[in-house]
Design a protein around this motif. Structure first.
Motif, mmCIF file in Angstrom:
data_model
loop_
_atom_site.group_PDB
_atom_site.id
_atom_site.type_symbol
_atom_site.label_atom_id
_atom_site.label_comp_id
_atom_site.label_asym_id
_atom_site.label_seq_id
_atom_site.Cartn_x
_atom_site.Cartn_y
_atom_site.Cartn_z
ATOM 1 N N ILE B 55 8.591 -38.117 -47.298
ATOM 2 C CA ILE B 55 8.686 -39.574 -47.459
ATOM 3 C C ILE B 55 9.692 -40.108 -46.432
ATOM 4 C CG2 ILE B 55 9.443 -41.436 -49.005
ATOM 5 C CD1 ILE B 55 8.438 -39.700 -51.354
ATOM 6 N N GLY B 56 9.259 -41.107 -45.672
ATOM 7 C CA GLY B 56 10.093 -41.658 -44.603
ATOM 8 C C GLY B 56 9.668 -41.186 -43.223
ATOM 9 N N GLN B 57 8.816 -40.161 -43.168
ATOM 10 C CA GLN B 57 8.406 -39.599 -41.870
ATOM 11 C C GLN B 57 6.925 -39.872 -41.559
ATOM 12 O OE1 GLN B 57 11.598 -35.860 -42.162
ATOM 13 N NE2 GLN B 57 9.497 -35.390 -41.580
ATOM 14 N N GLU B 58 6.337 -40.841 -42.245
ATOM 15 C CA GLU B 58 4.877 -41.025 -42.160
ATOM 16 C C GLU B 58 4.403 -41.451 -40.768
ATOM 17 O OE1 GLU B 58 6.898 -42.361 -44.431
ATOM 18 O OE2 GLU B 58 6.178 -41.839 -46.434
ATOM 19 N N ALA B 59 5.204 -42.275 -40.083
ATOM 20 C CA ALA B 59 4.768 -42.755 -38.765
ATOM 21 C C ALA B 59 4.721 -41.606 -37.764
ATOM 22 C CB ALA B 59 5.716 -43.840 -38.261
ATOM 23 N N SER B 60 5.622 -40.655 -37.945
ATOM 24 C CA SER B 60 5.682 -39.506 -37.050
ATOM 25 C C SER B 60 4.408 -38.665 -37.179
ATOM 26 C CB SER B 60 6.926 -38.682 -37.400
ATOM 27 O OG SER B 60 7.072 -37.625 -36.507
ATOM 28 N N ALA B 61 4.018 -38.371 -38.410
ATOM 29 C CA ALA B 61 2.835 -37.528 -38.639
ATOM 30 C C ALA B 61 1.558 -38.231 -38.169
ATOM 31 C CB ALA B 61 2.725 -37.161 -40.118
ATOM 32 N N VAL B 62 1.399 -39.480 -38.593
ATOM 33 C CA VAL B 62 0.145 -40.177 -38.283
ATOM 34 C C VAL B 62 0.109 -40.561 -36.799
ATOM 35 C CG1 VAL B 62 -1.305 -42.182 -38.815
ATOM 36 C CG2 VAL B 62 -0.099 -40.980 -40.654
ATOM 37 N N GLY B 63 1.225 -41.039 -36.284
ATOM 38 C CA GLY B 63 1.277 -41.419 -34.864
ATOM 39 C C GLY B 63 0.988 -40.231 -33.956
ATOM 40 N N ALA B 64 1.478 -39.062 -34.344
ATOM 41 C CA ALA B 64 1.303 -37.869 -33.499
ATOM 42 C C ALA B 64 -0.143 -37.403 -33.464
ATOM 43 C CB ALA B 64 2.201 -36.747 -33.993
ATOM 44 N N CYS B 65 -0.900 -37.701 -34.511
ATOM 45 C CA CYS B 65 -2.282 -37.202 -34.579
ATOM 46 C C CYS B 65 -3.299 -38.218 -34.061
ATOM 47 C CB CYS B 65 -2.623 -36.803 -36.011
ATOM 48 S SG CYS B 65 -1.746 -35.322 -36.548
ATOM 49 N N MET B 66 -2.845 -39.395 -33.632
ATOM 50 C CA MET B 66 -3.790 -40.444 -33.207
ATOM 51 C C MET B 66 -4.660 -40.008 -32.035
ATOM 52 S SD MET B 66 -3.737 -43.001 -35.224
ATOM 53 C CE MET B 66 -4.539 -44.385 -34.395
ATOM 54 N N ALA B 67 -4.093 -39.235 -31.141
ATOM 55 C CA ALA B 67 -4.844 -38.862 -29.934
ATOM 56 C C ALA B 67 -5.693 -37.603 -30.141
ATOM 57 C CB ALA B 67 -3.870 -38.661 -28.777
ATOM 58 N N LEU B 68 -5.757 -37.117 -31.381
ATOM 59 C CA LEU B 68 -6.450 -35.845 -31.628
ATOM 60 C C LEU B 68 -7.798 -36.037 -32.308
ATOM 61 C CD1 LEU B 68 -3.470 -33.686 -32.980
ATOM 62 C CD2 LEU B 68 -4.217 -34.020 -30.609
ATOM 63 N N GLY B 69 -8.709 -35.136 -32.014
ATOM 64 C CA GLY B 69 -9.986 -35.074 -32.731
ATOM 65 C C GLY B 69 -10.036 -33.836 -33.608
ATOM 66 N N ASP B 70 -11.141 -33.651 -34.322
ATOM 67 C CA ASP B 70 -11.245 -32.522 -35.246
ATOM 68 C C ASP B 70 -11.174 -31.170 -34.528
ATOM 69 O OD1 ASP B 70 -11.427 -34.262 -37.301
ATOM 70 O OD2 ASP B 70 -13.538 -33.885 -37.780
ATOM 71 N N ALA B 71 -11.594 -31.126 -33.261
ATOM 72 C CA ALA B 71 -11.566 -29.845 -32.533
ATOM 73 C C ALA B 71 -10.148 -29.478 -32.104
ATOM 74 C CB ALA B 71 -12.465 -29.921 -31.311
ATOM 75 N N ASP B 72 -9.264 -30.463 -32.069
ATOM 76 C CA ASP B 72 -7.871 -30.166 -31.703
ATOM 77 C C ASP B 72 -7.159 -29.508 -32.878
ATOM 78 O OD1 ASP B 72 -8.042 -31.357 -29.093
ATOM 79 O OD2 ASP B 72 -8.007 -33.322 -30.059
ATOM 80 N N LYS B 73 -6.117 -28.757 -32.549
ATOM 81 C CA LYS B 73 -5.425 -27.983 -33.586
ATOM 82 C C LYS B 73 -4.017 -28.539 -33.819
ATOM 83 C CE LYS B 73 -8.691 -24.770 -33.202
ATOM 84 N NZ LYS B 73 -9.862 -24.933 -34.063
ATOM 85 N N ILE B 74 -3.521 -28.304 -35.012
ATOM 86 C CA ILE B 74 -2.084 -28.500 -35.236
ATOM 87 C C ILE B 74 -1.521 -27.261 -35.940
ATOM 88 C CG2 ILE B 74 -2.306 -31.027 -35.439
ATOM 89 C CD1 ILE B 74 -1.682 -30.689 -38.482
ATOM 90 N N THR B 75 -0.240 -27.017 -35.713
ATOM 91 C CA THR B 75 0.499 -26.104 -36.587
ATOM 92 C C THR B 75 1.584 -26.946 -37.240
ATOM 93 O OG1 THR B 75 2.058 -25.425 -34.870
ATOM 94 C CG2 THR B 75 0.069 -24.079 -35.130
ATOM 95 N N SER B 76 1.893 -26.615 -38.473
ATOM 96 C CA SER B 76 2.749 -27.483 -39.269
ATOM 97 C C SER B 76 3.918 -26.702 -39.854
ATOM 98 C CB SER B 76 1.856 -28.136 -40.335
ATOM 99 O OG SER B 76 2.579 -28.884 -41.255
ATOM 100 N N THR B 77 4.692 -27.383 -40.656
ATOM 101 C CA THR B 77 5.954 -26.813 -41.141
ATOM 102 C C THR B 77 5.997 -26.823 -42.671
ATOM 103 O OG1 THR B 77 7.130 -28.901 -41.394
ATOM 104 C CG2 THR B 77 7.039 -27.971 -39.176
ATOM 105 N N HIS B 78 7.120 -26.315 -43.196
ATOM 106 C CA HIS B 78 7.299 -26.374 -44.643
ATOM 107 C C HIS B 78 7.300 -27.826 -45.138
ATOM 108 C CE1 HIS B 78 11.263 -26.687 -42.804
ATOM 109 N NE2 HIS B 78 11.631 -27.368 -43.866
ATOM 110 N N ARG B 79 7.614 -28.775 -44.266
ATOM 111 C CA ARG B 79 7.522 -30.192 -44.652
ATOM 112 C C ARG B 79 6.207 -30.727 -44.071
ATOM 113 N NH1 ARG B 79 11.615 -32.072 -46.785
ATOM 114 N NH2 ARG B 79 13.004 -30.720 -45.589
ATOM 115 N N GLY B 80 5.105 -30.189 -44.555
ATOM 116 C CA GLY B 80 3.848 -30.359 -43.836
ATOM 117 C C GLY B 80 2.769 -31.161 -44.542
ATOM 118 N N HIS B 81 3.074 -31.774 -45.698
ATOM 119 C CA HIS B 81 2.013 -32.508 -46.402
ATOM 120 C C HIS B 81 1.485 -33.645 -45.541
ATOM 121 C CE1 HIS B 81 4.619 -31.353 -50.167
ATOM 122 N NE2 HIS B 81 4.123 -30.307 -49.546
ATOM 123 N N GLY B 82 2.407 -34.349 -44.890
ATOM 124 C CA GLY B 82 2.023 -35.502 -44.069
ATOM 125 C C GLY B 82 1.147 -35.101 -42.903
ATOM 126 N N HIS B 83 1.484 -33.980 -42.257
ATOM 127 C CA HIS B 83 0.675 -33.524 -41.117
ATOM 128 C C HIS B 83 -0.755 -33.228 -41.571
ATOM 129 C CE1 HIS B 83 4.836 -31.758 -39.928
ATOM 130 N NE2 HIS B 83 4.751 -33.003 -39.553
#
Lengths: 342, 336
Positions: B55-83
């Motif tokens: 909570i409080g980090q939502e713009a970071s998660a959503v903003g970071a994924c804007m340029a990505l499509g389903d074929a792109d990958k992410i790796t996430s962290t223990h604070r990873g629900h938002g990602h």
């Protein structure tokens, strides 16, 4: 050395004499040629040819995009191999010495071994890690360990220890076809050992032991280079009227329970010989496996384990030899065991 | 028509359509409501273990994924629900996972700390600080070798930037020019230890210099600023020009995990950051630029509320895994 008594039929391909290192290289060559997804990664595996010249000239045939020299970054390099395996490549990652895998325990134990389970089966991690292991090179405590039992303790990993050139090639090709992480512990003193190796592609099954010598008086379960020491001892013992059956475990996770237990039921005596530190090692697992099974009822004497001494591998050659089981140790243990009755 | 917009128009307003922007705000609400729903379920004893709320980090998660499509990958962290939500996961299957159900993304084997959605390109949250960094580089190596064109975004926190894995991963990504973007979500504390006390450099983005890649620091609570930095970094990666490091300055309103008593930061500091709520700022931006009305935004929030309520109901009614199947999926083919 009597090496022709494997439990598995030999592949029908023609064979040639190759060294253990050449056999591994041939397996990698076959895999690189057959499958674009296969890449080799490791320290100095390119033009240098690998610290033990196992990759040799493969970089000249396949280029630096597929035979990839990594920086001296064991943790990161192993992790890159894990991530690449999760996403479509088939990396073969060479640790220069298996001792250096201690720097990469995080990626091997927390990631490679567990990702599939943690994700409920949504991914596989088909990575192969090659681990030059063992003592006898005078490289002392940080370049001579036999840590295979550490890794065999981790569900999610498979751990193999080929003792012959034929198996070194066949197990590597099998590891590449396996969807899960496979760690191959290659004893450094075996790299120059020659043996008949089938040409072309074949698989040595993971999880199957081989009976290298048939016998009736005791079972010697051995791994890696200890198989050869056990066979040498067995020949001497035969001259004394003691017929030892030598089981080459080949895979230590998953262990071929049936072959071990079957042999013990037949001979009623069990000697375990392995280079890793004796305590909490492979011999403990084999012993417990027998003790927990019906084979226990067949035992005519207590189980005996010969393993590495409770110390780091020392530098002085006499000390170094004394720190791991040698043929005279096997002879002594086997004679005592064969003469003993519960 | 970006060229007809006034000069001070935020990047995101110029770059994305109104529908994309409203969908992004809705995702931010969905993350916020997801975290609140997870927290409440935990408090009521419906979820066991622990969790790390973003909570409080939502713009970071959503903003970071804007340029990505389903074929792109992410790796996430223990604070990873938002990602996970930002990459397109179904919150019902996420909640089912938190409730330990067979219908969860990890069939109840992973829980909060290993939440993943491989089909949408999320290779998984990671319980080990820095654990995902080399894996992300590996995913980028695959993309380059196999020619998929995919980019990998590697999320990690400020704490991970002092792990060896961070340095090894950035170095390898740089020497091999791999399509990966490293996103450091700097929320000021690795558990209780502030970046001032743990990190020799003032700005983590400057560590990019050591690995010859671009490094930028952005206001991680500003959706537009995050999406702008990521747009450039993802484009660079996709063009084969190599990795970048984006440091997203943000803040977690909640403690590190459920055991946190907040002894290391002041109420004033928390209040100060709460006043910079990324969701409020995003909503205000959309209203100010005529993208959405307050009523529409209220509708987006209500829609997220409903989706979360339904997701929790789905999770509650799911089947528990069979105890006899505890060793399933250790190996791809069953091993004795």
């Amino acid at each position: 050395m009597n090496m022709d008594a494997g439990t598995l039929a030999r592949p029908e391909q023609e064979t040639r004499e190759l060294s253990y290192a050449e056999a591994i290289r041939e397996a990698m060559d076959i895999a690189l040629a057959a499958d674009e997804r296969v890449v080799l990664m490791g320290e100095d595996i390119g033009v240098y040819g690998g610290a033990f010249q196992v990759t040799g000239d493969l970089v000249h045939k396949y280029g630096t995009d597929r035979v990839i020299d990594t920086p001296i970054s064991e943790l990161g390099g192993a992790g890159v191999a894990v991530g690449a395996a999760m996403t479509g490549l088939r990396p073969i990652f060479e640790f220069q010495f298996s001792d250096f895998a201690t720097l990469a325990m995080e990626q091997i134990v927390n990631q490679a071994a567990k990702v599939r389970y943690m994700l409920g089966g949504a991914v596989s991690v088909p990575v192969v890690m090659r681990m030059p292991a063992g003592s006898g090179t005078g490289a002392a405590a940080q370049h001579s360990q036999s840590l295979e039992a550490w890794f065999a303790h981790v569900p999610g990993l498979k751990v193999v220890q080929p003792s012959t050139p034929e198996d070194a090639k066949g197990l590597l090709l099998a590891a590449l076809e396996d969807p899960d992480p496979v760690l191959i512990f290659e004893h450094k003193l075996l790299y120059k050992m020659k043996g008949e190796v089938p040409a072309g592609h074949y698989l040595t099954p993971i999880g199957k032991a081989a009976i290298r010598r048939k016998g009736t008086d005791l079972t010697i379960v051995a791994t890696s280079i200890m198989v050869h020491k056990a066979l040498e001892a067995a020949q001497t013992l035969a001259g004394e009227g003691i017929e030892a059956e030598v089981v080459d475990l080949r895979t230590i996770r998953p262990i071929d329970r049936e072959t071990v237990l079957g042999s013990v039921r037949k001979t009623s005596r069990l000697l375990c010989v392995y280079e890793g530190v004796k305590t909490l090692g492979i011999g403990a697992e084999i012993s417990a496996m027998v003790a927990e099974s019906d084979a226990f009822d067949y035992l005519d004497a207590p189980i005996v384990r010969l393993g590495g001494a409770e110390c780091p591998i020392p530098y002085n050659p006499d000390l170094e030899r004394a720190a791991v089981p040698q043929v005279p140790d096997i002879l002594q243990a086997a004679r005592a065991l064969a003469g003993e009755r519960v | 028509m970006p060229d007809l917009l006034p000069e001070n128009t935020p990047f995101a307003i110029a770059r994305y359509t109104p529908d994309e922007l409203k969908a992004a705000l809705r995702k931010m609400y969905l993350i916020r409501k997801f975290e609140e729903g997870a927290e409440e379920s935990y408090t009521r004893g419906l979820i066991h273990g622990t969790m790390h709320l973003s909570i409080g980090q939502e713009a970071s998660a959503v903003g970071a994924c804007m340029a990505l499509g389903d074929a792109d990958k992410i790796t996430s962290t223990h604070r990873g629900h938002g990602h996970c939500v930002a990459k397109g996961a179904d919150v019902s299957r996420m909640f089912a996972e938190f409730f330990g159900k067979e219908s969860g993304y990890c069939r109840g084997r992973g829980g909060s700390m290993h939440i993943a959605d491989v089909e949408k390109g999320n290779l998984g949250a990671n319980g080990i600080v820095g654990g995902g960094l080399p894996i992300a580089v590996g995913a980028a190596l695959s993309a380059k070798r196999l020619g998929t064109g995919a980019v990998t975004v590697c999320f990690f926190g400020d704490g991970a930037n002092n792990e060896g894995a961070f340095h090894e991963a950035l170095n390898m990504a740089a020497i091999w020019k791999l399509p990966v973007v490293f996103v450091c979500e700097n929320n000021k504390y690795g558990m209780s230890t502030s970046t001032e006390r743990s990190t020799a450099v003032r700005r983590i983005a400057t560590r990019a210099d050591a690995y010859a890649m671009p490094g930028v620091t952005v206001d991680g609570n500003d959706f537009s600023a995050v999406s702008e930095a990521m747009d450039a970094a993802v484009a660079r990666a996709r063009a084969g020009e190599g990795p970048s490091l984006v440091e997203s300055m943000t803040y977690r309103w909640r403690g590190h995990s459920k055991s946190d008593r907040n002894r290391y930061r002041s109420k004033e500091e928390i209040a100060d950051w709460m006043a910079r709520d990324p969701i409020t700022r995003m909503a205000d931006m959309l209203v100010e630029h005529g993208i959405a009305t307050r009523e529409e935004i209220a509708g987006l929030e209500a829609g997220a509320d409903r989706e979360i309520a339904e997701a929790i109901e789905f999770a509650k009614t799911g089947e528990n895994p069979k105890v006899a199947e505890v060793t399933r999926d250790v190996y791809t083919e069953a091993v004795q």
